[in-house]
Scaffold this motif. Structure first.
Motif, mmCIF file in Angstrom:
data_model
loop_
_atom_site.group_PDB
_atom_site.id
_atom_site.type_symbol
_atom_site.label_atom_id
_atom_site.label_comp_id
_atom_site.label_asym_id
_atom_site.label_seq_id
_atom_site.Cartn_x
_atom_site.Cartn_y
_atom_site.Cartn_z
ATOM 1 N N ARG A 493 40.802 51.234 49.233
ATOM 2 C CA ARG A 493 41.512 50.327 50.147
ATOM 3 C C ARG A 493 41.927 49.053 49.412
ATOM 4 N NH1 ARG A 493 39.568 47.605 55.913
ATOM 5 N NH2 ARG A 493 41.065 45.881 55.816
ATOM 6 N N TYR A 494 41.052 48.587 48.529
ATOM 7 C CA TYR A 494 41.315 47.307 47.849
ATOM 8 C C TYR A 494 41.743 47.556 46.415
ATOM 9 C CZ TYR A 494 38.837 45.507 51.872
ATOM 10 O OH TYR A 494 38.466 45.227 53.154
ATOM 11 N N PHE A 495 42.824 46.897 46.044
ATOM 12 C CA PHE A 495 43.314 47.005 44.670
ATOM 13 C C PHE A 495 42.893 45.739 43.915
ATOM 14 C CE2 PHE A 495 46.965 45.988 41.776
ATOM 15 C CZ PHE A 495 46.555 46.846 40.779
ATOM 16 N N MET A 496 42.200 45.946 42.795
ATOM 17 C CA MET A 496 41.643 44.839 42.017
ATOM 18 C C MET A 496 42.489 44.697 40.752
ATOM 19 S SD MET A 496 38.766 44.675 43.908
ATOM 20 C CE MET A 496 37.674 43.626 42.977
ATOM 21 N N VAL A 497 43.215 43.592 40.614
ATOM 22 C CA VAL A 497 44.110 43.468 39.463
ATOM 23 C C VAL A 497 43.818 42.180 38.693
ATOM 24 C CG1 VAL A 497 45.981 42.532 40.943
ATOM 25 C CG2 VAL A 497 46.531 43.439 38.681
ATOM 26 N N ALA A 498 43.733 42.322 37.366
ATOM 27 C CA ALA A 498 43.446 41.162 36.517
ATOM 28 C C ALA A 498 44.708 40.323 36.360
ATOM 29 C CB ALA A 498 42.964 41.637 35.153
ATOM 30 N N ALA A 499 44.605 39.045 36.667
ATOM 31 C CA ALA A 499 45.653 38.083 36.312
ATOM 32 C C ALA A 499 45.143 37.502 34.996
ATOM 33 C CB ALA A 499 45.782 37.029 37.395
ATOM 34 N N ASN A 500 45.456 38.162 33.890
ATOM 35 C CA ASN A 500 44.646 37.985 32.682
ATOM 36 C C ASN A 500 44.618 36.564 32.129
ATOM 37 O OD1 ASN A 500 47.146 38.107 31.429
ATOM 38 N ND2 ASN A 500 46.786 40.073 30.432
ATOM 39 N N GLN A 501 45.786 35.957 31.900
ATOM 40 C CA GLN A 501 45.763 34.601 31.333
ATOM 41 C C GLN A 501 45.401 33.548 32.368
ATOM 42 O OE1 GLN A 501 45.849 33.453 28.268
ATOM 43 N NE2 GLN A 501 46.069 35.474 27.373
ATOM 44 N N SER A 502 45.281 33.935 33.634
ATOM 45 C CA SER A 502 44.836 32.985 34.656
ATOM 46 C C SER A 502 43.321 33.067 34.851
ATOM 47 C CB SER A 502 45.519 33.270 35.996
ATOM 48 O OG SER A 502 46.910 33.208 35.857
ATOM 49 N N ASN A 503 42.673 33.983 34.121
ATOM 50 C CA ASN A 503 41.216 34.174 34.221
ATOM 51 C C ASN A 503 40.782 34.427 35.668
ATOM 52 O OD1 ASN A 503 41.246 33.639 31.494
ATOM 53 N ND2 ASN A 503 40.789 31.482 31.773
ATOM 54 N N ARG A 504 41.483 35.342 36.304
ATOM 55 C CA ARG A 504 41.163 35.658 37.698
ATOM 56 C C ARG A 504 41.402 37.133 37.968
ATOM 57 N NH1 ARG A 504 43.705 31.037 41.633
ATOM 58 N NH2 ARG A 504 41.712 29.999 41.914
#
Ligand code: DHE
Length: 694
Positions: A493-504
């Motif tokens: 249900r939940y998609f977990m995506v790295a905002a890599n250079q935002s460290n989030r």
């Protein structure tokens, strides 16, 4: 010899200095601002000469030096007060080189930079070998002397202006170009253009506007100059920039050509129309001539499609017997493979935007269609939905491009493209136009006829409904900049995506179509698709490792059952080093596997570690997978009993081109090796990829 030569020259300089009157030497009063021009001083010491030396040496690329235009780099030590810092170091014994005075120390630092490694480089530990030892040779005695005198006297100087961009490594904004634009021959230019595309565009952008790496437009690169840029390209940085020279990919001359290329306006790459795409489209075996049932007796659902990166191929390997069934030519430097909803088709995307469709039901799997949809691509996905709204199994495919910045929808069985959607738009936070928002990961929902498409630079997650793909509806969710890779939580249900250079990590609720949470992480999360497991204390969690820090975090993913842990980092497990690219587990496994592929230490780069899910406070065990190469990416077999790890070797070194090491997941014992593969990287098990098992 070189050091000796420098010291003889220095000695001569110092003797001369001693013979001069005090009036002739001048202590530099550093100009108040970083752009203020220094006044030339007659006699031996001249600020003009010192500034020339810093420019020639490219020092501003890596150091903060008050009074030196553009010198706000953070790769090397801050030199604002280097005179008093050195004095203290010499007095308190915090120094291990051979200098006895501040001058000697500064000379040594320039002529023999690895004699003593300073402790702090922009908040990180300084690296041996980063400061080019050839610097002293490029300066005259007078320039060297002037630079040393300038630095020695800096405690009185004003602080240099900090970078205006929030401190991205080696990047300053608002600089006006300094100096001459360097020239390149046509041949050098063509080489640099191609090499930039192959090695650099992925992180810095085709238009060089920056993303995973800093922007490299001429206003930012010219102040650093050719030597400064070449030093960074050759030696790499602690922030993740590879050491292209040290690794042997580029020679010293080539790094200089690349440094010059970066100071010229980036050439604008071409666009690609549907008509042009269709010209490249080929169907080798029409749909009606393909097998109507599997021709092979092998368990094709347990095939692994393995990227052979530098061979421009994928190997199809039987997960039961470990035999290479066949190798298929695909696009240049294949990035990933995804399977159709039934698993029958493999979609292989190359960096050059070429998509190959392989039919796994054939006795010997082969390419049945291909098409080029971009010049630079990273992602491909298929339609997976089957339900009340229709059956989209094996119906459509979608490719995400870095350049041109768009995604393309096509027929899933023939690859005939029919719709291009541009991603050029506005950044979610400042609403500024971005000319190159690249398409990063794409995931197919299992519950809705939708793709989750991540637009890196604008920070928007687009939920694209493909029920009527020629007239798609797109919901744009504001998330976070620099969206990169990610995967589903265990419920999908939940998609977990790295905002890599935002460290989030951004959490998208695909059921309600909204941003659920933004979770702060250590530096540069890089999950691949991540790892879902049950934490003994916090319940269901999803984990990512990081490029910038030796850490694995676990984020709670069960808001209904464990509301207190949901969307929080509930664990931060230390790893022996940074540079991790991938993490993996399987619901049946007691382990979480992690690599450190891009760690600058070659031993750590080929080491993998496991964490015991029952005792997740610390790493359980780490070991080297081979005596060469880099360990990268994991995949389980269909049964969840074996883990496959790639050893990413060097295509030009026979015997060390690469291999896959297969471990028994229960015992962690090595079972076998599939040797002599050419630079294997990603591996995708058919069954696990269809069902998003990770
Ligand atoms: Fe990847 C996934 C982009 C470098 C191997 N890589 C991805 C995805 C993106 C991406 C957007 C997610 C695709 C998806 O899920 O739809 N990768 C990039 C880059 O921009 C970057 C940083 C720089 C570049 O120039 O390409 C980059 N990637 C690499 C590598 O150097 C790797 C190790 C080897 C290579 O191909 O050059 C590499 N990337 C992979 C792999 C995946 C991947 C194996 C899929 C992981 C998975 O399990 O799904």
């Amino acid at each position: 010899m070189k050091i000796l030569k420098v010291f003889i020259l220095l000695l001569a300089g110092l003797l001369l200095l001693g013979a001069c009157t005090a009036a002739q030497t001048t202590t530099p009063a550093a100009p108040a601002t970083a752009t203020e021009k220094a006044t030339p001083v007659p006699g031996l010491y001249s600020q003009e000469l010192a500034l020339e030396a810093f420019k020639k040496g490219g020092c501003s690329a890596c150091h903060i030096i008050p009074g030196v235009p553009g010198a706000a780099g953070v790769l090397g030590p801050d030199l604002s007060q280097i005179g008093s810092v050195v004095k203290e170091r010499l007095d308190t014994g915090g120094y291990s080189g051979s200098a006895k005075t501040v001058e000697d120390y500064l000379h040594e630092a320039i002529a023999n930079p690895d004699a003593f490694i300073a402790p702090d480089c922009g908040g990180k530990t300084c690296q041996k070998g980063l400061m080019p030892a050839s610097l002293a040779d490029s300066l005259t005695t007078q320039e060297l002397e002037a630079a040393v005198t300038y630095l020695k006297s800096l405690p009185e100087g004003a602080a240099a202006a900090p970078p205006e961009n929030g401190g991205k490594e080696g990047e300053e904004k608002g600089q006006t170009p300094q100096g001459e634009t360097p020239g390149l021959s046509d041949e050098e230019f063509a080489w640099a253009k191609q090499t930039y595309f192959e090695r650099c565009a992925g992180c810095h952008g085709t238009l060089r506007k920056g993303a995973t790496g800093p922007a490299l437009t001429p206003d930012l690169t010219q102040p650093k100059g050719t030597p400064g840029l070449a030093a960074i390209i050759f030696n790499g940085t602690t922030g993740g920039m590879p050491d292209w020279g040290k690794q042997g990919f580029l020679t010293q001359e080539q790094t200089e050509s690349m440094a010059k290329f970066l100071q010229i306006d980036p050439p604008t790459p071409p666009e690609l129309s549907l008509a042009q795409m269709k010209k490249s489209w080929k169907v080798f075996i029409p749909v009606e001539q393909r097998p109507s049932k599997p021709e092979t007796t092998r368990d094709w659902e347990n095939y692994f499609i393995v990227t052979l990166r530098d061979a421009g191929q994928v190997a199809i390997i039987d997960g039961d017997t470990h035999e290479v069934v066949t190798s298929v030519d695909s696009g240049y430097a294949v990035h990933i493979t995804r399977m159709s909803a039934t698993g029958r088709y493999a979609y292989v995307i190359g960096r050059d935007g070429k998509l190959a469709l392989i039919d796994l039901w054939m006795e010997k799997p082969d390419k049945v269609a291909e098409v080029q949809l971009c010049y630079d691509a990273r992602s491909v996905e298929v339609s997976k939905y089957k339900g009340d709204l229709g059956d989209f199994t094996d119906k459509y495919a979608v490719v995400g491009c870095y350049w041109p910045p768009h995604f393309v929808m096509m027929d899933g069985q023939t690859l005939e493209p029919f719709k291009i959607v541009s991603t050029r738009s506005y950044t979610y936070d400042t609403e500024e136009y971005h000319p190159e928002p690249r398409v990063a990961s794409i995931l197919a929902s299992h519950f809705k006829p939708e793709w989750i498409i991540n637009i890196k630079e604008t920070g928007l997650v687009w939920i694209v409904n493909y029920t009527d793909p020629v007239n798609p509806t797109i919901k744009m969710i504001e998330a976070e900049r620099f969206l990169h890779d990610g995967g589903w939580d265990s419920t999908k249900r939940y998609f977990m995506v790295a905002a890599n250079q935002s460290n989030r990590v951004a959490v998208i609720d695909a059921e309600e179509g909204k941003l659920e949470a933004l979770v702060d992480t250590p530096a540069i999360p890089h999950p691949g698709r991540g790892a879902n497991w049950i934490d003994p204390e916090f319940g269901p969690v999803w984990s990512t490792s990081h490029l910038g820090e030796g850490a694995i975090v676990a984020i709670g993913t069960d808001p209904a059952g464990h509301p207190e842990s949901a969307w929080k980092v509930v664990r931060d497990i230390p790893l022996p080093g940074a540079g991790s690219l991938f993490i993996k587990t399987h619901p049946k496994s007691k382990w979480i596997w992690v690599d450190m592929t891009l760690n600058p230490d070659p031993v750590l780069a080929r080491t993998v570690c496991v964490i015991d899910k029952e005792k997740p406070d610390e790493v359980y065990k780490c070991w080297e997978t081979a005596d060469y190469g880099r360990a990268v990416h994991f995949e389980y077999n269909k049964q969840g009993t074996e883990v496959w790890v790639s050893v990413w070797g060097d295509a030009s070194k026979p015997g060390q081109t690469g291999e896959i090491v297969i471990y028994d997941d229960a015992t962690l014992q090595e079972k076998s090796r599939i040797k002599d593969l050419v630079t294997p990287t990603g591996k995708f098990n058919v069954y696990n990829t269809v069902f998003d098992i990770y």
